[in-house]
Motif scaffolding. Structure first.
Motif, mmCIF file in Angstrom:
data_model
loop_
_atom_site.group_PDB
_atom_site.id
_atom_site.type_symbol
_atom_site.label_atom_id
_atom_site.label_comp_id
_atom_site.label_asym_id
_atom_site.label_seq_id
_atom_site.Cartn_x
_atom_site.Cartn_y
_atom_site.Cartn_z
ATOM 1 N N ILE A 161 -3.269 5.386 -2.219
ATOM 2 C CA ILE A 161 -4.176 6.478 -1.852
ATOM 3 C C ILE A 161 -3.595 7.761 -2.434
ATOM 4 C CG2 ILE A 161 -5.282 7.711 0.035
ATOM 5 C CD1 ILE A 161 -4.918 5.242 1.755
ATOM 6 N N LEU A 162 -4.407 8.498 -3.185
ATOM 7 C CA LEU A 162 -3.893 9.657 -3.905
ATOM 8 C C LEU A 162 -4.900 10.799 -3.881
ATOM 9 C CD1 LEU A 162 -5.465 9.499 -6.890
ATOM 10 C CD2 LEU A 162 -3.952 7.552 -7.107
ATOM 11 N N VAL A 163 -4.443 11.966 -4.300
ATOM 12 C CA VAL A 163 -5.265 13.173 -4.371
ATOM 13 C C VAL A 163 -5.392 13.576 -5.828
ATOM 14 C CG1 VAL A 163 -5.482 15.592 -3.694
ATOM 15 C CG2 VAL A 163 -4.460 13.955 -2.118
ATOM 16 N N GLY A 164 -6.625 13.951 -6.237
ATOM 17 C CA GLY A 164 -6.831 14.413 -7.604
ATOM 18 C C GLY A 164 -8.063 15.273 -7.665
ATOM 19 N N SER A 165 -8.403 15.725 -8.853
ATOM 20 C CA SER A 165 -9.550 16.619 -8.999
ATOM 21 C C SER A 165 -10.769 15.895 -9.548
ATOM 22 C CB SER A 165 -9.180 17.794 -9.914
ATOM 23 O OG SER A 165 -8.679 17.311 -11.142
ATOM 24 N N SER A 166 -10.605 15.145 -10.610
ATOM 25 C CA SER A 166 -11.767 14.456 -11.204
ATOM 26 C C SER A 166 -11.310 13.167 -11.868
ATOM 27 C CB SER A 166 -12.452 15.349 -12.224
ATOM 28 O OG SER A 166 -11.534 15.724 -13.237
ATOM 29 N N MET A 167 -10.598 12.339 -11.109
ATOM 30 C CA MET A 167 -9.929 11.198 -11.714
ATOM 31 C C MET A 167 -10.819 9.975 -11.845
ATOM 32 S SD MET A 167 -6.267 11.457 -9.843
ATOM 33 C CE MET A 167 -5.601 10.180 -10.875
ATOM 34 N N ALA A 168 -11.739 9.774 -10.908
ATOM 35 C CA ALA A 168 -12.492 8.528 -10.881
ATOM 36 C C ALA A 168 -13.270 8.348 -12.180
ATOM 37 C CB ALA A 168 -13.438 8.512 -9.691
ATOM 38 N N GLY A 169 -13.055 7.186 -12.807
ATOM 39 C CA GLY A 169 -13.777 6.858 -14.022
ATOM 40 C C GLY A 169 -13.283 7.600 -15.251
ATOM 41 N N SER A 170 -12.199 8.333 -15.159
ATOM 42 C CA SER A 170 -11.742 9.118 -16.297
ATOM 43 C C SER A 170 -10.674 8.361 -17.059
ATOM 44 C CB SER A 170 -11.157 10.457 -15.818
ATOM 45 O OG SER A 170 -9.878 10.262 -15.254
ATOM 46 N N SER A 171 -10.291 8.947 -18.207
ATOM 47 C CA SER A 171 -9.272 8.325 -19.044
ATOM 48 C C SER A 171 -7.885 8.472 -18.438
ATOM 49 C CB SER A 171 -9.292 8.950 -20.441
ATOM 50 O OG SER A 171 -9.059 10.342 -20.360
ATOM 51 N N GLU A 172 -7.787 9.196 -17.309
ATOM 52 C CA GLU A 172 -6.484 9.366 -16.684
ATOM 53 C C GLU A 172 -6.007 8.071 -16.023
ATOM 54 O OE1 GLU A 172 -5.992 12.932 -14.256
ATOM 55 O OE2 GLU A 172 -7.840 13.686 -15.117
ATOM 56 N N LEU A 217 5.289 5.600 1.653
ATOM 57 C CA LEU A 217 4.801 6.924 1.258
ATOM 58 C C LEU A 217 4.865 7.062 -0.261
ATOM 59 C CD1 LEU A 217 6.391 9.235 3.966
ATOM 60 C CD2 LEU A 217 3.960 8.747 3.650
ATOM 61 N N THR A 218 3.815 7.632 -0.842
ATOM 62 C CA THR A 218 3.735 7.719 -2.292
ATOM 63 C C THR A 218 4.279 9.042 -2.812
ATOM 64 O OG1 THR A 218 2.254 7.412 -4.175
ATOM 65 C CG2 THR A 218 1.438 8.760 -2.361
ATOM 66 N N ASP A 219 4.522 9.073 -4.100
ATOM 67 C CA ASP A 219 4.904 10.293 -4.795
ATOM 68 C C ASP A 219 3.623 11.011 -5.208
ATOM 69 O OD1 ASP A 219 5.849 12.293 -6.420
ATOM 70 O OD2 ASP A 219 6.549 10.966 -8.025
ATOM 71 N N LEU A 220 3.281 12.102 -4.509
ATOM 72 C CA LEU A 220 2.026 12.804 -4.791
ATOM 73 C C LEU A 220 1.992 13.419 -6.186
ATOM 74 C CD1 LEU A 220 1.097 14.616 -1.463
ATOM 75 C CD2 LEU A 220 -0.246 12.901 -2.670
ATOM 76 N N GLU A 221 3.155 13.695 -6.753
ATOM 77 C CA GLU A 221 3.185 14.347 -8.056
ATOM 78 C C GLU A 221 2.617 13.436 -9.149
ATOM 79 O OE1 GLU A 221 3.930 17.366 -9.104
ATOM 80 O OE2 GLU A 221 4.272 18.078 -7.072
ATOM 81 N N ASP A 222 2.966 12.144 -9.129
ATOM 82 C CA ASP A 222 2.493 11.235 -10.169
ATOM 83 C C ASP A 222 2.335 9.835 -9.588
ATOM 84 O OD1 ASP A 222 1.695 10.199 -12.540
ATOM 85 O OD2 ASP A 222 3.440 10.823 -13.693
ATOM 86 N N PRO A 223 1.367 9.641 -8.692
ATOM 87 C CA PRO A 223 1.249 8.352 -7.999
ATOM 88 C C PRO A 223 0.847 7.211 -8.921
ATOM 89 C CG PRO A 223 -0.612 9.772 -7.467
ATOM 90 C CD PRO A 223 0.359 10.613 -8.230
ATOM 91 N N ILE A 240 0.844 -1.198 0.000
ATOM 92 C CA ILE A 240 0.000 0.000 0.000
ATOM 93 C C ILE A 240 0.875 1.242 0.000
ATOM 94 C CG2 ILE A 240 -1.750 1.292 1.290
ATOM 95 C CD1 ILE A 240 -2.624 -1.380 2.505
ATOM 96 N N ARG A 241 0.537 2.187 -0.871
ATOM 97 C CA ARG A 241 1.183 3.500 -0.879
ATOM 98 C C ARG A 241 0.168 4.546 -0.395
ATOM 99 N NH1 ARG A 241 5.820 4.761 -3.544
ATOM 100 N NH2 ARG A 241 6.986 3.042 -4.496
#
Length: 304
Positions: A146-157, A127-133, A96-97
């Motif tokens: 576990i990461l932080v993003g704006s609208s990632m869920a279900g996206s092409s990202e 600990l993860t790399d928050l810039e590009d997990p 787990i990161r």
């Protein structure tokens, strides 16, 4: 090379005492058993059985191979049991990161629940790399990040083979010295803080971006008097009167006694927290329980 299946047939013949009895136990014909024993003797290069009356008994080589056949059978049984435990999530290892501020608030209670149900499961935390997990996840062997993003869920990202699951929307709160004039308000417009000296509480990247974007929407850029990049130090600097800060609710599980915490609106900065999981692990009960536990921990933490 010796055939493992034939070794097990040899073991059945020796323990049964005759080819006929072994055939009855295994569901074969006596002729088929005799053919398998003849083939095994050719592989071994020595006789394995000798006739005694209407039955057979093993030669020295036969006894040796029978003993090893028993050991192989035990190892296969243990391997099947271990594989069943692994499939059920009772054993194995989860990598787990995570990032710092969710460690005590989300990850710790979620892992406590996981351990209660799967106490044989080992967990590796990094600990993860928050810039590009997500890129980091593609390059290592982590099962969940576990990461932080704006609208990632279900996206092409989301890269191929990785599922991104929404966990919680974590609002930023204003942290002020207890004697600050604005501390008397129950909630603050973000523009109320435009002329204040600011204490940075986040490193550059997805945790700082919601603050900068919200300030831009409110018509100003924050003037950072100091940058700490961790929530505990930021609270200490605020308590010392060096400025104000915005800190996410999940980062305020331990609150400094000399600060006031107030809601922020118009607009309200929010960071969205996700769990990225390898799709190949989603069938594992332990992974599904961990995801549910992370969501429940987030809800409980936001209620406190």
């Amino acid at each position: 090379m010796l055939d493992v299946r034939r070794l097990q047939i040899l073991r059945a013949v020796v323990t049964s005492g005759s080819v006929t009895a072994a055939a009855a136990h295994l569901g074969y014909t006596p002729s088929a058993i005799s053919q398998q024993m003849a083939a095994l003797e050719r592989e071994a290069g020595v006789p394995l059985l000798e006739r005694v009356g209407r039955g057979v008994r093993p030669t020295a080589a036969g006894r040796l191979l029978t003993e090893h056949a028993g050991i192989l059978s035990q190892h296969v049984t243990e391997a099947e049991r271990a594989l069943a435990d692994l499939r059920a999530g009772r054993t194995g290892r989860l990598a787990i990161r995570y990032f710092t501020s969710v460690g005590p608030t989300l990850l710790a209670p979620a892992l406590a629940r996981l351990r209660r149900e799967y106490d044989g499961l080992a967990v590796d935390l990094t600990l993860t790399d928050l810039e590009d997990p997500l890129r980091s996840m593609q390059q290592d062997d982590s099962d969940l990040t576990i990461l932080v993003g704006s609208s990632m869920a279900g996206s092409s990202e989301s890269p191929p083979g990785i599922r991104v699951v929404h966990l919680v929307d974590d609002s930023y709160l204003a942290v002020l010295p207890t004697g600050h004039p604005l501390a008397g308000k129950k909630a603050l417009d973000l523009a109320d803080l435009a002329d204040e000296p600011w204490i940075g509480s986040e490193p550059p990247g997805p945790c700082l971006d919601p603050i900068l974007n919200a300030c831009a929407a409110a018509g100003f850029s924050p003037d950072f008097a100091a940058k700490s990049e961790d929530h505990a130090t930021a609270q200490g600097l605020v308590a010392a009167g060096l400025g104000i800060a915005l800190i996410p609710r999940l980062g305020l599980n331990t609150r400094h006694p000399d600060v006031a915490i107030r809601a922020v609106r118009r607009p309200e900065p929010v960071r969205t927290i996700y769990a990225a999981v390898r799709e190949s692990t989603l069938t594992q009960p332990a992974v599904r329980i961990l995801l549910d536990a992370l969501k429940d921990a987030a809800k409980e933490s936001l209620r406190s």
